[in-house]
Scaffold this motif. Structure first.
Motif, PDB file in Angstrom:
ATOM      1  N   GLY A 170       0.805  -1.214   0.000  1.00  0.00           N
ATOM      2  CA  GLY A 170       0.000   0.000   0.000  1.00  0.00           C
ATOM      3  C   GLY A 170       0.835   1.259   0.000  1.00  0.00           C
ATOM      4  O   GLY A 170       0.531   2.225  -0.713  1.00  0.00           O
ATOM      5  N   LEU A 171       1.924   1.259   0.782  1.00  0.00           N
ATOM      6  CA  LEU A 171       2.805   2.429   0.808  1.00  0.00           C
ATOM      7  C   LEU A 171       3.479   2.630  -0.540  1.00  0.00           C
ATOM      8  O   LEU A 171       3.629   3.762  -1.013  1.00  0.00           O
ATOM      9  N   ALA A 180       0.186  -0.409  -7.520  1.00  0.00           N
ATOM     10  CA  ALA A 180      -1.180  -0.792  -7.158  1.00  0.00           C
ATOM     11  C   ALA A 180      -1.594  -2.096  -7.826  1.00  0.00           C
ATOM     12  O   ALA A 180      -2.549  -2.751  -7.374  1.00  0.00           O
ATOM     13  N   ILE A 181      -0.892  -2.507  -8.868  1.00  0.00           N
ATOM     14  CA  ILE A 181      -1.188  -3.789  -9.513  1.00  0.00           C
ATOM     15  C   ILE A 181      -1.061  -4.931  -8.514  1.00  0.00           C
ATOM     16  O   ILE A 181      -1.749  -5.954  -8.621  1.00  0.00           O
ATOM     17  N   PHE A 182      -0.211  -4.759  -7.500  1.00  0.00           N
ATOM     18  CA  PHE A 182      -0.027  -5.827  -6.521  1.00  0.00           C
ATOM     19  C   PHE A 182      -1.185  -5.894  -5.521  1.00  0.00           C
ATOM     20  O   PHE A 182      -1.404  -6.936  -4.901  1.00  0.00           O
ATOM     21  N   ILE A 183      -1.931  -4.811  -5.378  1.00  0.00           N
ATOM     22  CA  ILE A 183      -3.167  -4.872  -4.601  1.00  0.00           C
ATOM     23  C   ILE A 183      -4.177  -5.733  -5.352  1.00  0.00           C
ATOM     24  O   ILE A 183      -4.844  -6.597  -4.766  1.00  0.00           O
ATOM     25  N   LEU A 196      -6.949  -5.885   1.418  1.00  0.00           N
ATOM     26  CA  LEU A 196      -7.670  -4.791   2.074  1.00  0.00           C
ATOM     27  C   LEU A 196      -6.730  -3.962   2.954  1.00  0.00           C
ATOM     28  O   LEU A 196      -6.885  -2.733   3.062  1.00  0.00           O
ATOM     29  N   THR A 197      -5.759  -4.637   3.580  1.00  0.00           N
ATOM     30  CA  THR A 197      -4.768  -3.900   4.361  1.00  0.00           C
ATOM     31  C   THR A 197      -3.954  -2.978   3.452  1.00  0.00           C
ATOM     32  O   THR A 197      -3.645  -1.836   3.829  1.00  0.00           O
ATOM     33  N   ALA A 198      -3.610  -3.460   2.256  1.00  0.00           N
ATOM     34  CA  ALA A 198      -2.868  -2.629   1.303  1.00  0.00           C
ATOM     35  C   ALA A 198      -3.689  -1.420   0.885  1.00  0.00           C
ATOM     36  O   ALA A 198      -3.172  -0.297   0.783  1.00  0.00           O
ATOM     37  N   ILE A 199      -4.986  -1.632   0.651  1.00  0.00           N
ATOM     38  CA  ILE A 199      -5.856  -0.507   0.285  1.00  0.00           C
ATOM     39  C   ILE A 199      -5.912   0.507   1.425  1.00  0.00           C
ATOM     40  O   ILE A 199      -5.802   1.728   1.212  1.00  0.00           O
ATOM     41  N   ALA A 200      -6.063   0.004   2.651  1.00  0.00           N
ATOM     42  CA  ALA A 200      -6.119   0.903   3.806  1.00  0.00           C
ATOM     43  C   ALA A 200      -4.808   1.649   3.993  1.00  0.00           C
ATOM     44  O   ALA A 200      -4.794   2.845   4.324  1.00  0.00           O
ATOM     45  N   ALA A 202      -2.545   2.410   1.613  1.00  0.00           N
ATOM     46  CA  ALA A 202      -2.434   3.425   0.560  1.00  0.00           C
ATOM     47  C   ALA A 202      -3.351   4.608   0.851  1.00  0.00           C
ATOM     48  O   ALA A 202      -2.954   5.777   0.697  1.00  0.00           O
ATOM     49  N   ALA A 203      -4.571   4.310   1.272  1.00  0.00           N
ATOM     50  CA  ALA A 203      -5.521   5.388   1.568  1.00  0.00           C
ATOM     51  C   ALA A 203      -5.064   6.212   2.763  1.00  0.00           C
ATOM     52  O   ALA A 203      -5.168   7.448   2.758  1.00  0.00           O
ATOM     53  N   GLY A 204      -4.531   5.538   3.783  1.00  0.00           N
ATOM     54  CA  GLY A 204      -4.059   6.259   4.957  1.00  0.00           C
ATOM     55  C   GLY A 204      -2.915   7.195   4.635  1.00  0.00           C
ATOM     56  O   GLY A 204      -2.897   8.354   5.087  1.00  0.00           O
ATOM     57  N   ALA A 205      -1.927   6.702   3.838  1.00  0.00           N
ATOM     58  CA  ALA A 205      -0.801   7.554   3.450  1.00  0.00           C
ATOM     59  C   ALA A 205      -1.276   8.724   2.609  1.00  0.00           C
ATOM     60  O   ALA A 205      -0.790   9.857   2.755  1.00  0.00           O
ATOM     61  N   THR A 206      -2.259   8.476   1.733  1.00  0.00           N
ATOM     62  CA  THR A 206      -2.784   9.536   0.865  1.00  0.00           C
ATOM     63  C   THR A 206      -3.544  10.582   1.667  1.00  0.00           C
ATOM     64  O   THR A 206      -3.397  11.796   1.440  1.00  0.00           O
ATOM     65  N   LEU A 207      -4.352  10.130   2.627  1.00  0.00           N
ATOM     66  CA  LEU A 207      -5.118  11.070   3.445  1.00  0.00           C
ATOM     67  C   LEU A 207      -4.208  11.869   4.378  1.00  0.00           C
ATOM     68  O   LEU A 207      -4.442  13.064   4.607  1.00  0.00           O
ATOM     69  N   LEU A 208      -3.190  11.210   4.910  1.00  0.00           N
ATOM     70  CA  LEU A 208      -2.228  11.927   5.750  1.00  0.00           C
ATOM     71  C   LEU A 208      -1.533  13.019   4.946  1.00  0.00           C
ATOM     72  O   LEU A 208      -1.362  14.152   5.428  1.00  0.00           O
TER      73      LEU A 208
END
Length: 396
Positions: A170-171, A180-183, A196-200, A202-208
């Motif tokens: 995700g990071l 993201a292909i690996f997600i 789902l952890t990878a999605i979370a 990626a989303a967490g790093a993006t929102l931060l």
């Protein structure tokens, strides 16, 4: 010849190969002088000086205006390279990249190599000569950092059943979109928790990042991402994607044909990646997924094609026929076949027709060939028919 003499001959031949490759590196030199690392630094410093990150451009004689094309989280990760003096940035980059190459190679070889010292020296020698690795280093690209994150997740955390599996993928996807292909790979291979952890992650790093840099985040996700500006010339020979191939055949490329090719090839590649993962062969699964990502992306420069590395390891230990295919890949990719046109190769007779098409799209064609030809290795099964997390796949 007895075993001791054969072993001595092997080491002598390896020493000669090391010397030959070392001479090749010395002859080739650092022709790009960490060009992309310089762009990272300039873009980050432009941003830190108060300018809009995605307004940054750098003129380039070959590809026109180049800009910063990564998500804002990627800019945050690159800040240390921007604030350090040039010498410090290069040193940090060199240490991190070389360490990433060594560590990822160990993860790939340790489960299959008998003489690990010999195998590591041979592998690192060959890998260092491959154009994707050589150009990654001389351009100063962060590719190996992303590869390190992906392989650490899929080859270390995931087999151990770690609850953190997926975080690093995700990071990597938050730094640069292509991982993201690996997600997708995790989800299609039924590792839903890790996916789902990878999605979370990626989303967490993006929102931060959005909280830290709201303007840059807004600009990227609403404008820069969709315009696709600053990526470079899609028809440039170094672009070894399906879109690049079509761009070299017609200007502009037919986007409907491109979408159809991506759907067919990505669908088949991910199907085989899923099959490999379910069979317990994570290396083949992630390699196929990485190749799919390279083929599907509109821009895939030659230095993005790390996935030849795990493919070579798999092929070399599979069978004599596969080893011969590995040699073909190692020699042609090591010589930089698609670079011949950039190094002054005459346009004729090689510039047109079938020879020109083959040379200009050679890495692309090798990747397409690997989708069906990369062998899926079996793994030992436990009593319930599942692959033990602690045991690597073995070649049969």
């Amino acid at each position: 010849m007895d075993a001791g003499r054969r072993k001595a001959v092997r080491w002598v031949l390896l020493a000669l190969l090391v010397a030959l490759v070392a001479y090749g590196h010395w002859w080739y030199g650092n022709r790009h002088q960490f060009f992309d690392l310089g762009i990272y630094r300039q873009a980050v410093n432009w941003w830190l000086d108060g300018h809009d990150l995605y307004d940054f451009t750098k003129p380039d004689d070959t590809q026109g205006a180049l800009g910063f094309t990564y998500p804002p989280f990627g800019a945050l990760v690159l800040v240390p390279f921007g604030v350090l003096p040039w010498g410090g940035a290069v040193t940090l980059y060199a240490v991190v990249t070389v360490a990433a190459v060594v560590l990822t190679t160990w993860w790939l070889l340790a489960p299959v190599a008998r003489d690990k010292a010999f195998a590591m020296i041979l592998a690192l020698t060959v890998i260092s000569a491959l154009e994707p690795i050589r150009e990654t280093y001389t351009f100063g690209q962060i590719n190996m950092v992303l590869v390190l994150l992906v392989l650490a997740d899929l080859l270390v955390l995931l087999p151990r059943g770690s609850r953190w599996a997926g975080v690093l993928v995700g990071l990597a996807a938050a730094v640069k979109l292509t991982p993201a292909i690996f997600i997708v790979y995790l989800l299609v291979s039924r590792r839903y928790r890790a996916g789902l952890t990878a999605i979370a992650s990626a989303a967490g790093a993006t929102l931060l990042t959005a909280a830290i840099a709201p303007r840059a985040s807004w600009d990227f996700w609403t404008s820069a991402l969709w315009k696709g500006e600053g990526l470079g010339n899609a028809a440039y020979t170094f672009n070894q994607s399906l879109f690049g191939m079509l761009a070299r055949l017609s200007d502009p490329p037919n986007r409907f044909v491109w979408a159809a090719l991506v759907l067919v090839i990505a669908g088949y590649g991910l199907w085989r990646a899923r099959k490999a993962a379910l069979a317990g062969d994570e290396v083949v699964g992630l390699t196929l997924a990485g190749i799919v990502g390279c083929l599907a992306s509109p821009i895939t420069w030659a230095h993005h094609l790390y996935w030849f590395v795990p493919a070579l390891v798999v092929l070399w230990y599979a069978s004599r026929w596969h080893a011969a295919f590995a040699l073909l890949i190692a020699v042609t990719v090591g010589l930089g076949m698609v670079s011949w046109f950039e190094q002054g190769l005459p346009d004729h007779p090689w510039g047109d027709g079938v020879p020109g098409f083959l040379i200009k799209n050679w890495y692309l064609l090798l990747m397409i060939a690997l989708l069906p030809l990369l062998p899926i290795r079996s793994a030992e099964r436990d009593a319930e028919g599942q692959t033990p997390a602690s045991e690597p796949a073995t070649v049969r």
